[in-house]
Scaffold this motif. Structure first.
Motif, PDB file in Angstrom:
ATOM      1  N   TRP A  70       0.824  -1.216   0.000  1.00 25.18           N
ATOM      2  CA  TRP A  70       0.000   0.000   0.000  1.00 25.18           C
ATOM      3  C   TRP A  70       0.849   1.253   0.000  1.00 25.18           C
ATOM      4  CZ3 TRP A  70      -4.399  -0.543  -2.073  1.00 25.18           C
ATOM      5  CH2 TRP A  70      -5.050  -1.778  -1.974  1.00 25.18           C
ATOM      6  N   LEU A 368      -6.134  -5.844  21.243  1.00 25.23           N
ATOM      7  CA  LEU A 368      -6.601  -5.822  19.852  1.00 25.23           C
ATOM      8  C   LEU A 368      -7.087  -4.435  19.437  1.00 25.23           C
ATOM      9  CD1 LEU A 368      -8.333  -9.272  19.327  1.00 25.23           C
ATOM     10  CD2 LEU A 368      -6.198  -8.444  18.377  1.00 25.23           C
ATOM     11  N   HIS A 375      -6.093  -0.787  11.400  1.00 21.58           N
ATOM     12  CA  HIS A 375      -6.780  -1.317  10.221  1.00 21.58           C
ATOM     13  C   HIS A 375      -7.878  -0.350   9.773  1.00 21.58           C
ATOM     14  CE1 HIS A 375      -4.792  -5.191  11.153  1.00 21.58           C
ATOM     15  NE2 HIS A 375      -4.903  -5.391   9.863  1.00 21.58           N
ATOM     16  N   PHE A 425     -12.199  -6.689  16.029  1.00 21.76           N
ATOM     17  CA  PHE A 425     -10.965  -6.190  16.660  1.00 21.76           C
ATOM     18  C   PHE A 425     -11.315  -5.233  17.805  1.00 21.76           C
ATOM     19  CE2 PHE A 425      -7.728  -6.639  12.910  1.00 21.76           C
ATOM     20  CZ  PHE A 425      -7.284  -7.844  13.425  1.00 21.76           C
ATOM     21  N   TYR A 440      -6.230 -18.099  21.961  1.00 23.76           N
ATOM     22  CA  TYR A 440      -6.569 -17.432  23.207  1.00 23.76           C
ATOM     23  C   TYR A 440      -6.805 -18.469  24.283  1.00 23.76           C
ATOM     24  CZ  TYR A 440      -7.093 -13.593  19.971  1.00 23.76           C
ATOM     25  OH  TYR A 440      -6.843 -12.660  19.013  1.00 23.76           O
TER      26      TYR A 440
HETATM   27  C1  HEM Z   1      -8.254  -8.285   4.165  1.00 27.95           C
HETATM   28  C2  HEM Z   1      -7.797  -7.416   4.926  1.00 27.95           C
HETATM   29  C3  HEM Z   1      -7.019  -7.651   6.198  1.00 27.95           C
HETATM   30  C4  HEM Z   1      -7.132  -8.663   7.114  1.00 27.95           C
HETATM   31  C5  HEM Z   1      -8.091  -9.824   7.095  1.00 27.95           C
HETATM   32  C6  HEM Z   1      -6.155  -8.423   8.153  1.00 27.95           C
HETATM   33  C7  HEM Z   1      -5.971  -9.223   9.282  1.00 27.95           C
HETATM   34  C8  HEM Z   1      -5.004  -9.030  10.241  1.00 27.95           C
HETATM   35  C9  HEM Z   1      -4.840  -9.826  11.420  1.00 27.95           C
HETATM   36  C10 HEM Z   1      -5.724 -10.983  11.829  1.00 27.95           C
HETATM   37  C11 HEM Z   1      -3.779  -9.344  12.112  1.00 27.95           C
HETATM   38  C12 HEM Z   1      -3.216  -9.865  13.436  1.00 27.95           C
HETATM   39  C13 HEM Z   1      -3.927  -9.291  14.617  1.00 27.95           C
HETATM   40  C14 HEM Z   1      -3.331  -9.749  15.914  1.00 27.95           C
HETATM   41  O1  HEM Z   1      -2.343  -9.136  16.354  1.00 27.95           O
HETATM   42  O2  HEM Z   1      -3.843 -10.694  16.516  1.00 27.95           O
HETATM   43  C15 HEM Z   1      -3.252  -8.240  11.360  1.00 27.95           C
HETATM   44  C16 HEM Z   1      -2.146  -7.502  11.715  1.00 27.95           C
HETATM   45  C17 HEM Z   1      -1.625  -6.494  10.925  1.00 27.95           C
HETATM   46  N1  HEM Z   1      -2.165  -5.991   9.761  1.00 27.95           N
HETATM   47 FE1  HEM Z   1      -3.807  -6.632   8.802  1.00 27.95          FE
HETATM   48  N2  HEM Z   1      -5.468  -7.294   7.844  1.00 27.95           N
HETATM   49  C18 HEM Z   1      -5.971  -6.792   6.659  1.00 27.95           C
HETATM   50  C19 HEM Z   1      -5.556  -5.667   5.981  1.00 27.95           C
HETATM   51  C20 HEM Z   1      -4.436  -4.950   6.317  1.00 27.95           C
HETATM   52  C21 HEM Z   1      -3.970  -3.796   5.598  1.00 27.95           C
HETATM   53  C22 HEM Z   1      -4.621  -3.207   4.368  1.00 27.95           C
HETATM   54  C23 HEM Z   1      -2.836  -3.393   6.231  1.00 27.95           C
HETATM   55  C24 HEM Z   1      -1.921  -2.240   5.921  1.00 27.95           C
HETATM   56  C25 HEM Z   1      -1.871  -1.544   4.872  1.00 27.95           C
HETATM   57  C26 HEM Z   1      -2.588  -4.279   7.344  1.00 27.95           C
HETATM   58  C27 HEM Z   1      -1.519  -4.193   8.197  1.00 27.95           C
HETATM   59  C28 HEM Z   1      -1.332  -4.992   9.303  1.00 27.95           C
HETATM   60  C29 HEM Z   1      -0.226  -4.838  10.216  1.00 27.95           C
HETATM   61  C30 HEM Z   1       0.932  -3.838  10.097  1.00 27.95           C
HETATM   62  C31 HEM Z   1      -0.401  -5.793  11.230  1.00 27.95           C
HETATM   63  C32 HEM Z   1       0.483  -6.009  12.446  1.00 27.95           C
HETATM   64  C33 HEM Z   1       1.454  -7.123  12.220  1.00 27.95           C
HETATM   65  C34 HEM Z   1       2.256  -7.366  13.459  1.00 27.95           C
HETATM   66  O3  HEM Z   1       1.690  -7.336  14.566  1.00 27.95           O
HETATM   67  O4  HEM Z   1       3.472  -7.595  13.302  1.00 27.95           O
HETATM   68  N3  HEM Z   1      -3.591  -5.225   7.366  1.00 27.95           N
HETATM   69  N4  HEM Z   1      -4.023  -8.061  10.221  1.00 27.95           N
END
Ligand code: HEM
Ligand SMILES: [Cu+2]
Lengths: 482, 249
Positions: A70, A368, A375, A425, A440
């Protein structure tokens, strides 16, 4: 088509086709980290039993790829839009994009084969403790390659702007001091502010990588707090700038849906100059829990977070609301989606400020709530804005318009899926469910239920997204041929 | 010129980052002192039980030492005098790791060191068969010089809190007042941030003077903010390129 927004950029064949190729690639690539996101929620929701050991690999790769994709799309959109005013070099554009693709592939390799499941901002000393020796080198190099790609690109864009405008002009100083001067569109000013901050971030990342290499190559032990500061000035600010890159384009094109324009002026110039002044200090809110940081720094972080967020976001949302209520808007798929994503950007911003407030952070830190807010402004905010612009561009390059059902069915479907996913979330955050948990424990069984609901919502979103992607790709292909 | 300054800065950082504090010492922390038996002037006790009575600063020495023991203990005595002014409640225990030492030798040593507050200073020996147990538990090694019959050994200060848990080990001759201050505050279970002292293990943003509770800004700050300055210069350079003819008013 009733009106064409991007007629000048579309004329420039090199820039146009490079942009369309990257956009197409990014639409497909997005499915990879999106699938990882779905898999993570499925693991957390106990829907998937066999891939638990991969949770942290998914987490790391998801974050890196999402931010990478992105950020790059935002840069591409900006380059495309700026080509109305200035002339970025196509060669440099292609070189940067190629470096970025290589960097992204390297990061995938490092995470899944090199076992570097460190989380996307690879907090020290994790990269020194997990993963294979090669994985470590490839991982850090992939960040380096991405950085070089973005750096060359940013410098080239600044050069292109510099060929036409002076620095004080681009920063709108003549507006601030009430002097007469040439008109500078907001897109130029916001782009310059963001690009400058981005280059600073990349240099900081270079230092960070050098310190890592030093530790790998010698017996030097790094200072954990310094490393944490470095990674967050870089990571926080780059993510933040990603939004501003899109906002720059937003200022240029959103008003066109109402037949008007956002003019640059004193207030706007003051806002963005102050963003430039404080944005590098906002990241301190990631270190509230590090009691060893001097207290004064914590306060600076608090105020800088408010400053940077409130100034840009509030000003934007008020401008948008004022504009929308005084103009007759053409509410099509793009403009509606854009409007919704600005709203999401604001909601996410408010949720972020809540969490960046020190007493609240003591409760919310690493729950969360954190993925909930980022997000909201990243996924349903910035990324969605880019998607809406992609749609406008797709229609204009192909000459094919939008079907009425898109606004009536596709949009609600995408929204329902995305907001279901986000709400889970937020609920998790309110119930103190920690982030980054693979499964969990029974004490947090609500977390499991939320995750399950989120997984189903994501499927809903995917259904809409695939249709959308297909329509955009078809139009891009047609556009590239003309 | 620029390159020269840059490399000078880099060399400085490299030099500053050579590790001064050892991870080695951390391995022995947060464990109970071993339960060996010690012989004091008119008391035989278990070391653990002794330590559980009150927080204790332990140092190892032997009476016929011609090396660092006497100067080290004399400095320790003077530096701890300040703590005694603060009315700290800890005791100081000097025990011998020399099999040849007897209770009499150690009392002679006590006379030579002559601490002000004699009721809080104890000199004694460890049960011979248990010397190894003790020295190993705190990571203290010594060798016999077969020519002189002297024992080569490092200086050591071990901080034990009132639970009998080892909370600090410092192994160097010139213990700074800061380090000593940390030892006698921590053994009384006061919160002492376990952060770098003035001697940094590597580049950091600031160091912490725990005695004064003050932060001292250090070189790492530069690392955080030089990029901003460099970019300011870069951007200024970028914008000083020739404008395309005609667009400049
Ligand atoms: C279909 C769309 C998306 C889904 C289903 C999704 C799902 C998730 C989930 C389940 C987590 C982990 C949450 C946790 O800590 O338990 C996460 C973390 C994250 N997501 Fe997404 N996300 C989506 C889109 C995006 C987009 C568009 C971005 C950024 C442009 C993004 C950036 C991140 C980042 C930076 C993390 C943290 C990773 C980490 O903790 O190291 N996500 N996402
Ligand atoms: Cu000696």
């Amino acid at each position: 088509m009733e009106q064409t927004f991007f007629s000048e950029p579309i004329q420039n064949k090199g820039i146009r086709n490079t942009t369309l190729v990257w956009f197409s690639l990014s639409l497909v690539l997005f499915l990879v980290p999106a699938a990882f996101g779905f898999l993570m929620r499925s693991i957390q929701g106990n829907l998937l039993q066999d891939s638990h050991h991969l949770f942290y690999h998914f987490l790391t790769s998801h974050g890196l790829l999402m931010v990478g994709i992105w950020f790059t799309s935002a840069m591409a959109l900006l380059t495309f839009s700026l080509s109305k005013y200035v002339k970025p070099r196509v060669g440099m554009y292609i070189v940067s994009l190629s470096l970025i693709v290589v960097g992204a592939l390297m990061s995938l390799w490092a995470v899944f084969i090199g076992d570097m499941a460190t989380g996307w901002y690879f907090l020290y000393p994790l990269p020194m403790r997990i993963g294979t020796a090669t994985g470590r080198i490839v991982f850090l190099s992939s960040i380096g390659v991405l950085g070089v790609g973005w750096l060359l690109w940013s410098i080239d864009l600044l050069l292109a702007i510099a060929k036409k405008y002076t620095l004080p002009e681009t920063l709108g100083w003549h507006y601030i001091f009430g002097e007469s001067g040439r008109e500078v569109p907001p897109i130029i000013m916001i782009a310059v502010v963001s690009l400058i901050a981005i280059i600073v971030c990349i240099l900081i990342a270079v230092i960070l990588l050098l310190l890592y290499l030093l530790e790998i190559a010698s017996s030097v032990v790094n200072d954990a707090l310094l490393m944490k500061n470095l990674v967050f000035v870089f990571g926080h600010t780059v993510a933040n700038m990603n939004l501003y890159l899109v906002i720059a384009v937003f200022y240029e094109y959103f008003p066109k849906f109402g037949g008007g324009e956002f003019k640059n002026g004193r207030m706007l110039a003051i806002v963005w100059n102050s963003v430039l002044g404080i944005v590098l200090f906002a990241y301190f809110h990631h270190l509230y829990m590090d009691f060893i940081q001097p207290t004064v720094v914590q306060y600076i972080g608090q105020f800088a977070s408010y400053g940077a967020g409130v100034a840009a976001a509030t000003f934007t949302i008020f401008s948008v609301l004022a504009f929308v209520s005084t103009h007759k808007m053409n509410w099509n798929f793009s403009s509606l989606l854009l409007f919704i994503s600005v709203a999401m950007w604001t909601i996410g911003g408010v949720a972020a400020l809540i969490d960046a407030t020190i007493p609240v952070n003591f409760k919310m830190h690493n729950t969360l709530w954190v993925p909930a807010h980022f997000h909201t402004y990243y996924f349903t905010g910035a990324a969605t804005m880019i998607l809406s612009f992609m749609w406008t561009i797709a229609c204009e390059v192909s000459g094919a318009g939008e079907q009425p059902w898109m606004k009536k069915f596709l949009l609600p479907l995408l929204l329902a899926g995305a907001s279901g996913f986000l709400l889970m979330f937020y609920f998790g955050g309110l119930h103190s469910i920690p982030r980054r948990y693979e499964v969990y424990p029974v004490e947090l069984s609500e977390g499991t239920a939320y995750a399950k609901a989120a997984a189903y919502s994501i499927l809903l979103f995917f259904a809409g997204y695939i249709v959308f992607m297909g329509m955009v790709l078809k139009r891009f292909l047609r556009g590239m041929k003309t | 010129m620029k390159a020269a300054t840059l490399s000078a800065v880099l060399i400085f950082f490299l030099a500053a980052s050579v590790s001064a504090q050892t991870d080695e010492e951390k391995k022995f922390l947060y464990r109970e002192v071993p339960d060996v038996s010690i012989q004091l002037l008119n008391r035989r006790a278990s070391l653990l039980a002794f330590c559980k009575e009150e927080p204790t600063i332990i140092s190892l020495a032997y009476s016929r030492c011609a090396g660092i023991c006497y100067p080290f203990l004399l400095t320790l005595r003077d530096n701890l005098a300040e703590a005694e002014k603060e009315e700290k409640k800890f005791r100081v225990l000097i025990i011998s790791f020399d099999e040849k030492d007897t209770q009499e030798n150690m009392q002679t040593m006590a006379g030579a060191i002559h601490p002000q507050n004699t009721s809080r200073w104890f000199f004694g020996t460890i049960e011979r068969s248990q010397i190894k147990t003790f020295t190993q538990a705190v990571g203290f090694t010594f060798t016999l010089d077969s020519l002189s019959g002297q024992l080569n050994h490092p200086p050591i200060v071990i901080g034990v809190n009132g639970d009998g848990t080892i909370v600090r080990i410092v192994k160097k001759f010139d213990i700074s007042n800061n380090e000593l201050w940390q030892v006698y505050h921590e053994i009384e279970d006061e919160f002492v941030p376990f952060y770098k002292e003035n001697i940094a293990t590597s580049i950091s943003c600031f160091t912490y003077d725990s005695r004064k509770g003050k932060f001292i800004v250090s070189w790492g700050m530069l690392l955080l903010y030089t990029p901003a300055i460099l970019v300011a210069i870069l951007v200024w350079r970028i914008f000083s390129i020739k404008k395309i003819a005609g667009v400049q008013k």
